[in-house]
Design a protein around this motif. Structure first.
Motif, PDB file in Angstrom:
ATOM      1  N   TRP A  70       3.121   6.528  -5.726  1.00  0.00           N
ATOM      2  CA  TRP A  70       2.071   6.351  -6.852  1.00  0.00           C
ATOM      3  C   TRP A  70       1.568   7.543  -6.855  1.00  0.00           C
ATOM      4  N   GLU A  71       0.377   7.126  -6.130  1.00  0.00           N
ATOM      5  CA  GLU A  71      -0.413   8.400  -5.881  1.00  0.00           C
ATOM      6  C   GLU A  71      -0.218   9.898  -5.296  1.00  0.00           C
TER       7      GLU A  71
ATOM      8  N   VAL B 232       2.203   2.102  -3.632  1.00  0.00           N
ATOM      9  CA  VAL B 232       1.072   2.554  -3.575  1.00  0.00           C
ATOM     10  C   VAL B 232       0.635   3.773  -3.872  1.00  0.00           C
TER      11      VAL B 232
ATOM     12  N   PRO C 157       1.317   1.521 -11.286  1.00  0.00           N
ATOM     13  CA  PRO C 157      -0.283   1.668 -12.202  1.00  0.00           C
ATOM     14  C   PRO C 157       0.081   0.314 -13.381  1.00  0.00           C
TER      15      PRO C 157
ATOM     16  N   TYR D 218      -3.397  -1.217 -10.413  1.00  0.00           N
ATOM     17  CA  TYR D 218      -1.927  -1.916 -10.055  1.00  0.00           C
ATOM     18  C   TYR D 218      -1.403  -2.821 -10.074  1.00  0.00           C
TER      19      TYR D 218
ATOM     20  N   TRP E 136      -4.373  -4.475  -7.654  1.00  0.00           N
ATOM     21  CA  TRP E 136      -4.830  -3.829  -6.892  1.00  0.00           C
ATOM     22  C   TRP E 136      -5.443  -2.303  -7.267  1.00  0.00           C
TER      23      TRP E 136
ATOM     24  N   ALA F  56       5.697  -2.467  -7.957  1.00  0.00           N
ATOM     25  CA  ALA F  56       4.532  -2.111  -7.878  1.00  0.00           C
ATOM     26  C   ALA F  56       4.364  -0.671  -8.715  1.00  0.00           C
TER      27      ALA F  56
ATOM     28  N   TRP G 218       1.153  -1.516  -0.330  1.00  0.00           N
ATOM     29  CA  TRP G 218      -0.134   0.083  -0.076  1.00  0.00           C
ATOM     30  C   TRP G 218       0.912   1.101  -0.173  1.00  0.00           C
TER      31      TRP G 218
END
Length: 238
Positions: free
Chosen positions: A131-132, A128, A211, A187, A176, A209, A125
């Motif tokens: 990236w976000e 991720v 996208p 992702y 995910w 990880a 997480w």
């Protein structure tokens, strides 16, 4: 990023397992049904078996649920699309999921497997969220995990390319889907066994990880990541 049972291995900063504050929660991130309110070990795939193969201390069949396994479930830091956070499976639930898939779990292994499983998902997480970062998810209360799917036998294009180059295959793959203010982003997370500490003999993991290239937003994110990593731009979310 390498993850071990006690935190981060290698030259990176050491850290312990996350201690999560109690907030609203209902179910956990392993897929016990088709419902979105299910928890992260996917019983419809062979994901639970990968943990057994890595950590099981015995190959003896054990299909009966031992009475000494804990039913307590750890709250994750991963927000749900509805209310609260996802909750991880208990030792008893993890054991039962493995037994249903005929992976011959051992009760004694659950105290090691479950915390490591949870820590690896927490790290996934965080990867991720890297990236976000800066993508606008904070405007609507933050990015949330919509659903989760284990695909250990479905190798991603990047994983196949690495295997072609002679690298070891990932032992698991997760897809995910997260919600960023109404925009769903998928992702792909490949899980590799990493370096093993020669002193403690602890197993470490490497998480890859990124996208999935499902839309132009993902393409843009990948290009910016590549540009920032290799060209030195400050616009990356690496």
């Amino acid at each position: 990023m390498y993850v071990t049972a006690t935190g981060i291995a290698g030259p990176w900063k050491k850290c312990e397992f996350l201690c999560l504050e109690p907030v609203m929660a209902s179910k956990c991130p392993v897929d016990h049904s088709a419902s979105q309110d299910s928890c992260p070990v996917d019983n419809n795939s062979n994901s639970t078996g990968t943990w057994t193969r890595l950590f099981s201390s015995s190959n003896r069949p054990n299909s009966n649920l031992p009475q000494n396994l804990s039913n307590e479930r750890e709250l994750s830091s991963i927000p749900k699309a509805s209310d609260g956070n996802w909750v991880y499976p208990s030792e008893a639930q993890f054991f039962a999921a493995m037994a249903r898939k005929n992976h011959n779990p051992q009760a004694a292994d659950m105290k090691a497997i479950v915390p490591i499983h949870n820590a690896v998902n927490e790290r996934a997480w965080l990867e991720v969220m890297k990236w976000e970062a800066g993508r606008g998810g904070e405007v609507c209360g933050g990015v949330k995990l919509v659903n989760f799917k284990g695909k250990p036998n479905d190798k991603s294009p990047r994983a196949r390319w690495k295997m072609f180059l002679g690298y070891a295959a990932p032992f698991d793959r997760h897809d995910w889907v997260v919600d960023r203010c109404g925009l769903e982003m998928r992702y792909i997370i490949d899980f590799y066994t990493g370096r093993t500490d020669p002193v403690t003999n602890k197993v470490s993991f490497y998480l890859d990880a990124r996208p999935a290239l499902d839309n132009w937003e993902a393409v843009k994110m990948r290009v910016q990541h590549f540009w920032g990593k290799w060209i030195g731009s400050g616009t990356t979310q690496s």
